[in-house]
Design an enzyme around this catalytic site. Structure first.
Site, short mmCIF file in Angstrom:
data_model
loop_
_atom_site.label_atom_id
_atom_site.label_comp_id
_atom_site.label_asym_id
_atom_site.label_seq_id
_atom_site.Cartn_x
_atom_site.Cartn_y
_atom_site.Cartn_z
N GLU A 39 0.84 -1.20 0.00
CA GLU A 39 0.00 0.00 0.00
C GLU A 39 0.88 1.25 0.00
O GLU A 39 1.76 1.38 0.86
CB GLU A 39 -0.90 -0.02 1.24
N GLU A 50 -4.89 -6.80 2.47
CA GLU A 50 -3.71 -7.57 2.86
C GLU A 50 -3.76 -9.02 2.40
O GLU A 50 -2.72 -9.61 2.10
CB GLU A 50 -3.50 -7.50 4.38
N HIS A 87 -0.96 0.05 16.01
CA HIS A 87 0.22 0.43 15.24
C HIS A 87 1.50 0.16 16.01
O HIS A 87 2.52 0.79 15.76
CB HIS A 87 0.17 1.92 14.86
#
Lengths: 318, 374
Positions: free
Chosen positions: A26, A57, A124
């Protein structure tokens, strides 16, 4: 060169040397990737070899598998390692089992920007390496230095197997070092980052740096730091040799503690070096909670040099 | 006439090529291909593969019920026209990724050895799976056929990746992937469709809509059917009669031509009916017997056999030949040893270059030239 530049350099060298190598993920194209790891590659190699993918994904991992068994050498990027969960099935059930099932090699690399320490919050900051250690057929790498980041990435691209390449986000711009030019490959074996005679700290990725800082708290020559570099294959002999020399071991994981990579190291040491130990096998890891956002909360869970040094002090005194 | 040799495997120019950006338009289309012609020999081959599939699967059910087959057994009784018709349209360098639970015919068309298939089902030592997998989980890498995984439709994504590699290397070949109506629900299906359509990958997406995903009918599976959805992903959705082998062949042939011309993927929805339970353990009590009765009238083998018999094909000789080959294969398989237990953990990792995809049989006469097979 920074750790991040070393990754870009490794990609560029591999793509120049072998036209089968291509990059997908991406925003990896003209934008150069969320962390700029693929910066400049689109201009040099074009849209076919630096492929922007939709947010998908499963498609990123699965098409990489298809391209790999067709004879190409894809290097896929998952924007944050956390998102690999969305492509988990392709990795575990398709990529990892392919060679055992069919005899086809799957020479692909999945780059996974992982780890916390920058207020990324629970989506994250993850360290998913243990998920893949548990799945047969996947190699799992976690470099800690710029030289290794390039050398292990180039070796991973040349490898015939699917490789999960855990590059630590916190190291991208913080760690600098000399990196050999041109083709540079690092074997998937452990490295003694600092020699010592009384205690071995086993670590990998960003925790190698935390362990080295912790070791600074003691007189030189007491604490050894072993950088695993590869989790699969795990360099069992290097771990056992170090522990047998020092007789004490502290294992550091940035990942959540239960079933983390360090748990495998602890089991190995207990099984094969028990009689060489002069103290309990100790671990420092992130507790089994998501990584919080607020800096104070985040520091409360991640292993810090202070926490590692404290555990080392207790073990040395044992 | 089609050229079946793959183009050079040399990679694209260093700049590469955007699949369909304005500054890189797709290559000009060649003249529309002639519609595929089937010779009498082609038709006999289509019937023979379908009969072979059903005859073997009937024997497979028997072997399972005798307790000679470990695990389970699944068959595609009534769906023979789909995998046979689709695989028959492929050239030798095309890849099938992957034949599924009702697709034995695709393996037979590609030329995979029947005795090896039976050895695989029986868990005996064999070249296809080495005993590591069972029932429908096998492929024949040497013939460009990759075996399925149970997480449907994972291999559809892999097929898109194979097609992507073919396109990047400018090779003249396509990937064919099968999936059922139930496999249109998971996210991977949508990701595969989106990427295939977006990038115009040379892939044929063949949906076997047999009305049932295990016991769940399509009314409880989706609000919008696969062929209709195809348009939303930027590709044609073609509905064919899945009980008509020539219709499936023609649709696959057209999809292949389209892919080879650089125009991207096609979704083919072959409509049929599963004529039994999901596997040998399932009595299909959830299906109205009247539905089975109606579909039985449209049996793909009986109808095609009647047509070919009327056209002069010696169907009895064809059937006798199939039975003879099957019996020899079963006996050979039953005599084969079990795999060496010491090999169970071999080959988790490749320690050198792995096997590469080989070429399959392409029995349609059109691949060898219009005069072949006459």
């Amino acid at each position: 060169m920074t750790y991040l530049q070393a990754i870009t350099d490794g990609l560029r060298e591999a793509m120049r040397a072998d036209e089968r190598v291509f990059v997908l993920g991406e925003d990896v194209g003209a934008f150069g990737g969320a962390f700029k790891a693929t910066e400049g590659l689109y201009d040099e190699f074009g849209a076919d070899r630096v492929q922007d993918f939709p947010i998908a994904e499963s498609a990123i991992v699965g098409t990489a598998v298809g391209a790999a068994i067709a004879g190409l050498r894809p290097v896929a990027e998952v924007q944050f390692a956390d998102f690999v969960a969305c492509g988990f099935d392709q990795l575990v059930n398709v990529a990892g089992k392919m060679h055992w099932r069919t005899g086809l090699a799957v020479p692909m690399v999945l780059r996974l920007p992982s780890g916390g320490g920058f207020a990324g919050g629970p989506y994250h900051s993850q360290n998913p390496e243990a998920w893949f250690m548990h799945a047969p057929g996947l190699k799992v790498l976690a470099p800690s230095t710029p030289e290794d980041a390039k050398g292990m990435l180039m070796a991973a691209i040349a490898d015939e197997n699917p490789v999960c390449f855990l590059e630590h986000k916190h190291l991208y711009r913080r760690v600098k070092g000399a990196v050999p030019l041109g083709d540079h490959r690092t074997p998937f074996t452990a490295r003694v980052a600092r020699e010592g005679a009384e205690l071995t700290i086993v670590a990998y990725g960003a925790m190698v740096h935390a362990a080295l800082q912790a070791a600074d708290a003691f007189e030189p020559g007491r604490v050894e730091v072993l950088d695993l570099r590869a989790l699969v294959p795990l360099d069992e002999e290097a771990i056992l040799a170090s522990v047998r020399r020092t007789s004490k071991v502290l294992i550091v994981d940035e990942a959540n503690e239960t079933c983390a990579a360090g748990a495998q190291v602890a089991a190995l040491v207990a099984d094969r070096a028990f009689s060489d130990l002069d103290g309990p096998v100790r671990r420092v890891a992130t507790p089994d909670a998501p990584v919080p956002f607020s800096p104070g909360l985040e520091q409360a869970v991640l292993p810090t040099p202070d926490r590692i040094a404290e555990a080392a002090r207790e073990l040395l005194a044992y | 006439m089609l050229t079946e040799e793959p183009r050079s495997t040399a990679s694209s120019s260093p700049r590469g090529r955007a699949p369909h950006s304005p500054e890189h338009p797709p290559p000009p289309r060649p003249a529309p291909p002639a519609p595929p012609r089937l010779t009498a020999a082609d038709r006999a081959a289509l019937l023979r593969f379908m009969v072979e599939m059903r005859t073997f699967e009937e024997r497979g059910v028997a072997l399972y019920k005798q307790g000679r087959t470990p695990g389970s057994f699944y068959d595609g009784h009534g769906q023979e026209a789909i995998s046979v018709g689709a695989a028959f349209a492929l050239g030798p360098d095309d890849v099938i990724c992957s034949p599924l639970i009702r697709d034995l015919g695709a393996h037979l068309v590609r030329g995979t050895d029947l005795a090896q298939i039976i050895r695989h089902h029986l868990g005996r030592d064999n070249a296809l799976s080495r005993g590591r997998e069972g029932n429908v989980h096998f492929g024949d890498v040497d013939r460009g056929v990759i075996g399925m995984v149970s997480m449907l439709p994972d291999m559809m994504v892999v097929a898109v990746g194979l097609a992507m590699a073919f396109r990047m290397r400018r090779e003249r070949r396509v990937a064919l992937t099968f999936f059922g109506d139930g496999a249109t629900s998971p996210g991977a299906w949508h990701e595969a469709m989106n990427v295939a359509g977006l990038r115009r990958e040379p892939v044929i997406l063949l949906c076997e809509n047999n009305g049932l995903a295990y016991s769940t009918p399509t009314e409880r599976q989706f609000a919008v059917g696969p062929a209709e959805r195809a348009k939303a992903y930027g590709m044609p959705g073609v509905v064919v009669d899945g009980n008509d082998v020539e219709a499936v062949f023609a649709a696959t042939h057209a999809a292949r031509e389209r892919a080879l011309a650089g125009d991207g993927p096609t979704l083919i929805e072959a409509r049929t009916m599963r004529m039994h339970g999901h596997g040998s353990h399932d009595d299909a009590r959830y299906v109205d017997p009247a539905v089975f009765a109606a579909w039985r009238e449209r049996d793909p083998i009986a109808t095609y056999e009647a047509r070919l018999r009327a056209e002069g094909t010696d169907v009895d000789a064809l059937r006798a030949g199939v039975l003879e080959r099957l019996e020899a294969a079963v006996q050979a398989a039953l005599a084969a040893p079990l795999p060496d237990p010491a090999t169970a953990t071999d080959g988790v990792f490749a320690d050198g270059p792995g096997r590469t995809l080989g070429r399959g049989d392409a029995p349609w006469s059109g691949h060898a030239g219009p005069e072949a097979g006459r």
